[in-house]
Design a protein around this motif. Structure first.
Motif, mmCIF file in Angstrom:
data_model
loop_
_atom_site.group_PDB
_atom_site.id
_atom_site.type_symbol
_atom_site.label_atom_id
_atom_site.label_comp_id
_atom_site.label_asym_id
_atom_site.label_seq_id
_atom_site.Cartn_x
_atom_site.Cartn_y
_atom_site.Cartn_z
ATOM 1 N N GLY A 186 33.329 18.947 49.298
ATOM 2 C CA GLY A 186 32.432 19.306 50.380
ATOM 3 C C GLY A 186 33.146 19.513 51.695
ATOM 4 N N LYS A 187 34.389 19.001 51.799
ATOM 5 C CA LYS A 187 35.127 19.103 53.049
ATOM 6 C C LYS A 187 36.415 19.879 52.806
ATOM 7 C CE LYS A 187 37.235 16.230 56.647
ATOM 8 N NZ LYS A 187 37.570 14.848 57.050
ATOM 9 N N TYR A 188 36.656 20.914 53.585
ATOM 10 C CA TYR A 188 37.859 21.720 53.396
ATOM 11 C C TYR A 188 38.114 22.533 54.661
ATOM 12 C CZ TYR A 188 34.314 25.231 52.270
ATOM 13 O OH TYR A 188 33.223 26.066 52.312
ATOM 14 N N ASN A 189 39.348 23.006 54.807
ATOM 15 C CA ASN A 189 39.704 23.834 55.968
ATOM 16 C C ASN A 189 39.487 25.316 55.719
ATOM 17 O OD1 ASN A 189 41.673 21.336 55.928
ATOM 18 N ND2 ASN A 189 41.340 21.911 58.066
ATOM 19 N N ALA A 190 39.756 25.774 54.479
ATOM 20 C CA ALA A 190 39.597 27.182 54.138
ATOM 21 C C ALA A 190 39.260 27.297 52.659
ATOM 22 C CB ALA A 190 40.863 27.975 54.456
ATOM 23 N N ALA A 191 38.536 28.330 52.319
ATOM 24 C CA ALA A 191 38.168 28.524 50.911
ATOM 25 C C ALA A 191 38.060 30.015 50.616
ATOM 26 C CB ALA A 191 36.838 27.830 50.600
ATOM 27 N N TYR A 192 38.245 30.341 49.328
ATOM 28 C CA TYR A 192 38.128 31.730 48.859
ATOM 29 C C TYR A 192 37.282 31.708 47.598
ATOM 30 C CZ TYR A 192 39.496 36.387 47.208
ATOM 31 O OH TYR A 192 39.489 37.689 46.788
ATOM 32 N N PHE A 193 36.174 32.479 47.604
ATOM 33 C CA PHE A 193 35.288 32.555 46.449
ATOM 34 C C PHE A 193 35.243 34.001 45.980
ATOM 35 C CE2 PHE A 193 33.745 29.351 49.403
ATOM 36 C CZ PHE A 193 33.671 28.220 48.602
ATOM 37 N N ALA A 194 35.239 34.221 44.678
ATOM 38 C CA ALA A 194 35.232 35.607 44.202
ATOM 39 C C ALA A 194 34.656 35.711 42.802
ATOM 40 C CB ALA A 194 36.641 36.187 44.213
ATOM 41 N N ARG A 195 34.121 36.904 42.495
ATOM 42 C CA ARG A 195 33.747 37.262 41.122
ATOM 43 C C ARG A 195 34.894 38.114 40.578
ATOM 44 N NH1 ARG A 195 27.650 38.082 39.665
ATOM 45 N NH2 ARG A 195 28.010 40.276 40.079
ATOM 46 N N THR A 196 35.426 37.706 39.456
ATOM 47 C CA THR A 196 36.672 38.270 38.935
ATOM 48 C C THR A 196 36.599 39.787 38.758
ATOM 49 O OG1 THR A 196 36.972 36.180 37.754
ATOM 50 C CG2 THR A 196 38.399 38.019 37.122
ATOM 51 N N ALA A 197 35.547 40.283 38.117
ATOM 52 C CA ALA A 197 35.463 41.719 37.819
ATOM 53 C C ALA A 197 35.431 42.564 39.088
ATOM 54 C CB ALA A 197 34.221 41.993 36.975
ATOM 55 N N GLU A 198 34.914 41.993 40.182
ATOM 56 C CA GLU A 198 34.785 42.774 41.406
ATOM 57 C C GLU A 198 36.054 42.786 42.244
ATOM 58 O OE1 GLU A 198 31.256 41.457 43.400
ATOM 59 O OE2 GLU A 198 30.065 41.703 41.585
ATOM 60 N N VAL A 199 36.889 41.738 42.134
ATOM 61 C CA VAL A 199 38.100 41.700 42.958
ATOM 62 C C VAL A 199 39.337 42.206 42.224
ATOM 63 C CG1 VAL A 199 37.239 39.824 44.393
ATOM 64 C CG2 VAL A 199 38.599 39.287 42.358
ATOM 65 N N LEU A 200 39.286 42.282 40.890
ATOM 66 C CA LEU A 200 40.465 42.742 40.158
ATOM 67 C C LEU A 200 40.921 44.142 40.594
ATOM 68 C CD1 LEU A 200 40.312 41.508 36.456
ATOM 69 C CD2 LEU A 200 42.149 41.184 38.105
ATOM 70 N N PRO A 201 40.014 45.138 40.707
ATOM 71 C CA PRO A 201 40.477 46.457 41.172
ATOM 72 C C PRO A 201 41.149 46.395 42.543
ATOM 73 C CG PRO A 201 38.274 46.602 40.239
ATOM 74 C CD PRO A 201 38.584 45.152 40.359
ATOM 75 N N MET A 202 40.634 45.524 43.423
ATOM 76 C CA MET A 202 41.221 45.387 44.756
ATOM 77 C C MET A 202 42.625 44.779 44.671
ATOM 78 S SD MET A 202 39.437 43.424 47.950
ATOM 79 C CE MET A 202 39.457 41.846 47.087
ATOM 80 N N PHE A 203 42.774 43.736 43.834
ATOM 81 C CA PHE A 203 44.090 43.111 43.672
ATOM 82 C C PHE A 203 45.098 44.100 43.098
ATOM 83 C CE2 PHE A 203 42.134 38.603 43.225
ATOM 84 C CZ PHE A 203 41.998 38.546 44.607
ATOM 85 N N LEU B 33 48.890 18.772 52.361
ATOM 86 C CA LEU B 33 48.019 19.930 52.159
ATOM 87 C C LEU B 33 47.581 19.937 50.694
ATOM 88 C CD1 LEU B 33 46.759 22.614 53.156
ATOM 89 C CD2 LEU B 33 48.859 23.759 52.413
ATOM 90 N N TYR B 34 46.279 19.884 50.446
ATOM 91 C CA TYR B 34 45.742 19.832 49.088
ATOM 92 C C TYR B 34 45.192 21.199 48.684
ATOM 93 C CZ TYR B 34 46.039 14.780 49.627
ATOM 94 O OH TYR B 34 46.513 13.505 49.829
ATOM 95 N N ASN B 35 45.557 21.627 47.489
ATOM 96 C CA ASN B 35 45.090 22.908 46.947
ATOM 97 C C ASN B 35 44.201 22.654 45.738
ATOM 98 O OD1 ASN B 35 46.957 24.822 48.503
ATOM 99 N ND2 ASN B 35 48.381 23.352 47.607
ATOM 100 N N THR B 36 43.039 23.296 45.703
ATOM 101 C CA THR B 36 42.140 23.175 44.555
ATOM 102 C C THR B 36 41.849 24.567 43.999
ATOM 103 O OG1 THR B 36 41.083 21.243 45.551
ATOM 104 C CG2 THR B 36 39.892 22.360 43.766
ATOM 105 N N LEU B 37 41.980 24.725 42.690
ATOM 106 C CA LEU B 37 41.608 25.968 42.007
ATOM 107 C C LEU B 37 40.534 25.631 40.987
ATOM 108 C CD1 LEU B 37 41.901 28.904 40.974
ATOM 109 C CD2 LEU B 37 43.768 28.100 39.522
ATOM 110 N N PHE B 38 39.411 26.354 41.048
ATOM 111 C CA PHE B 38 38.354 26.146 40.057
ATOM 112 C C PHE B 38 38.041 27.465 39.381
ATOM 113 C CE2 PHE B 38 33.885 26.176 38.776
ATOM 114 C CZ PHE B 38 33.885 25.105 37.902
ATOM 115 N N LEU B 39 38.052 27.475 38.057
ATOM 116 C CA LEU B 39 37.709 28.653 37.263
ATOM 117 C C LEU B 39 36.367 28.403 36.578
ATOM 118 C CD1 LEU B 39 41.192 29.279 35.608
ATOM 119 C CD2 LEU B 39 40.215 30.485 37.554
#
Length: 390
Positions: free
Chosen positions: A19-36, A72-78
């Motif tokens: 619930g507490k964080y400095n920055a976050a990135y949320f994405a739907r995979t199919a929509e960001v893959l062409p951009m990446f 600095l803590y990094n969290t990745l959720f799939l």
């Protein structure tokens, strides 16, 4: 008015993260893959390509960064929500018009940027041009509902495109900024209830505009708003019930339209090219298509009582009947099963029916809907043809 907090996929991710964080990135995979893919190169791009098939198992993902003290803590959720589950369409943008939308929005091209925009009309008869992020570029009132396609034409042959369409009483030609081009709007000699059709025979930008009017005449205009000299068709016997269609078959031009009982097949100057002696019984609005049966081209259209007519280019006609169709059915002709031969596609109430050119049923099903509109056929690729229903 479009917030990520309202998206179901985001709420699923958010419930799994800190619930507490400095920055976050949320994405739907199919929509960001062409951009990446567009942003990366070298080893990074190879990495994406090598794992792309595996990545679709995770339809959404999130990254979080938070600091505590000197760490600095990094969290990745799939998210591994089931692939192929029913989802609501992803909302890109929404725009509120002054009244309800009254027509299918038309994708048009911005000739300056090449971007796609939308041309649409509301129930108060105003037309709008909306850009690709939902901003209204301009709005213009016209005298009635649009009854034709919205055509993009190049009046000055300089790559700058205008918008051409009709209502029952007038023809409009608007420039990129929504201003009427000289000589427009043009009043028809009589009501043009079926709407105009526009053809560029030789892709030379010498456009021909056909207007079938209530005085049983078909008028032919150029983009200068003047009638074309040399066009001298006869008067239809009865009220015209179709738009004028142009087909080029084996190097010859066929201009085709129908009244309640007759089919007219003309050449470019309005002279009768093929005499059709068969008497038909057609509805007040009839669409005419070209398709093939037995290796030969036919002109195909539906009539009253569920009858479908097929007319050869020598004027001979045949027909078949489709049982159970009401007087309000809609009909399209397209190759929906990708076998190189067209089928007839009908909507009638909540029924979707497909037949071959002999009248044999290919598919007959009921859709969970009160009433279905015209059955649009979309070809996304050679192997992916779909029917769109509203």
């Amino acid at each position: 008015g479009n917030f990520i907090r309202d998206a179901d996929w985001y709420r699923l991710l958010r419930s799994k993260l800190a619930g507490k964080y400095n920055a976050a990135y949320f994405a739907r995979t199919a929509e960001v893959l062409p951009m990446f893919k567009a942003w990366t190169s070298g080893q990074a791009l190879k990495f994406i390509h090598a794992r792309e098939k595996d990545g679709v198992v995770f339809p959404a993902f999130a990254l979080q960064w938070s600091n505590e003290g000197g760490m600095l803590y990094n969290t990745l959720f799939l998210s591994s929500a089931p692939v192929g589950q029913d989802e609501q369409p992803h909302l890109l943008w929404q725009t509120k018009l002054d009244a309800k939308v009254s027509m299918k929005p038309v994708p048009v091209t911005n000739h300056s940027t090449g971007e796609q925009e939308l041309f649409v009309q509301d129930e108060q008869h105003a037309v709008y041009l909306i850009n690709d992020i939902g901003r209204i570029l301009w709005k213009l009132p016209v005298d009635g509902p649009i009854n034709s396609e919205v055509y993009q034409v190049d009046l000055y042959k300089n790559g700058k495109l205008q918008y051409l369409f009709s209502t029952a009483s007038r023809m409009y030609l608007l420039d990129r900024n929504g201003r009427a081009v000289e000589n427009f709007p043009l009043a028809f000699p009589a009501s043009c209830e079926k709407g105009i059709t526009v053809y560029d025979y030789d892709n030379s930008r010498d456009y021909r505009i056909f207007a079938p009017c209530r005085d049983r005449k078909v008028y032919l205009y150029g983009l200068n708003g003047k009638e074309v000299e040399g066009w001298k068709p006869g008067k239809a016997d009865k009220q015209i019930v179709s738009r004028v269609r142009h087909f080029r078959i084996e190097g010859k031009d066929y201009l085709v339209f129908a009244d309640q009982y007759r089919l007219y097949i003309l050449d470019r100057r309005g002279k009768e090219r093929v005499r059709v002696s068969t008497v038909f019984d057609l509805k007040g609005h009839t669409d005419i298509y070209a398709g093939r049966k037995g290796g030969q081209t036919r002109l195909i259209f539906g009539g009253s009582g569920g009858k479908v007519y097929l007319v050869r280019l020598n004027g001979e006609a045949e027909s078949f009947s489709v049982p159970g169709l009401s007087g309000d059915y809609r009909m399209n002709v397209a190759d929906v099963d990708r076998d190189g031969v067209e089928e007839c596609v009908f909507t009638d109430g909540n029924r979707l029916l497909i037949t071959d050119m002999e009248g044999k049923t290919v598919s007959d099903q009921k859709i969970d809907a009160g009433s279905l509109d015209y059955p649009y056929v979309y070809r996304f690729s050679a192997a992916d043809v779909r029917i769109g229903l509203m």
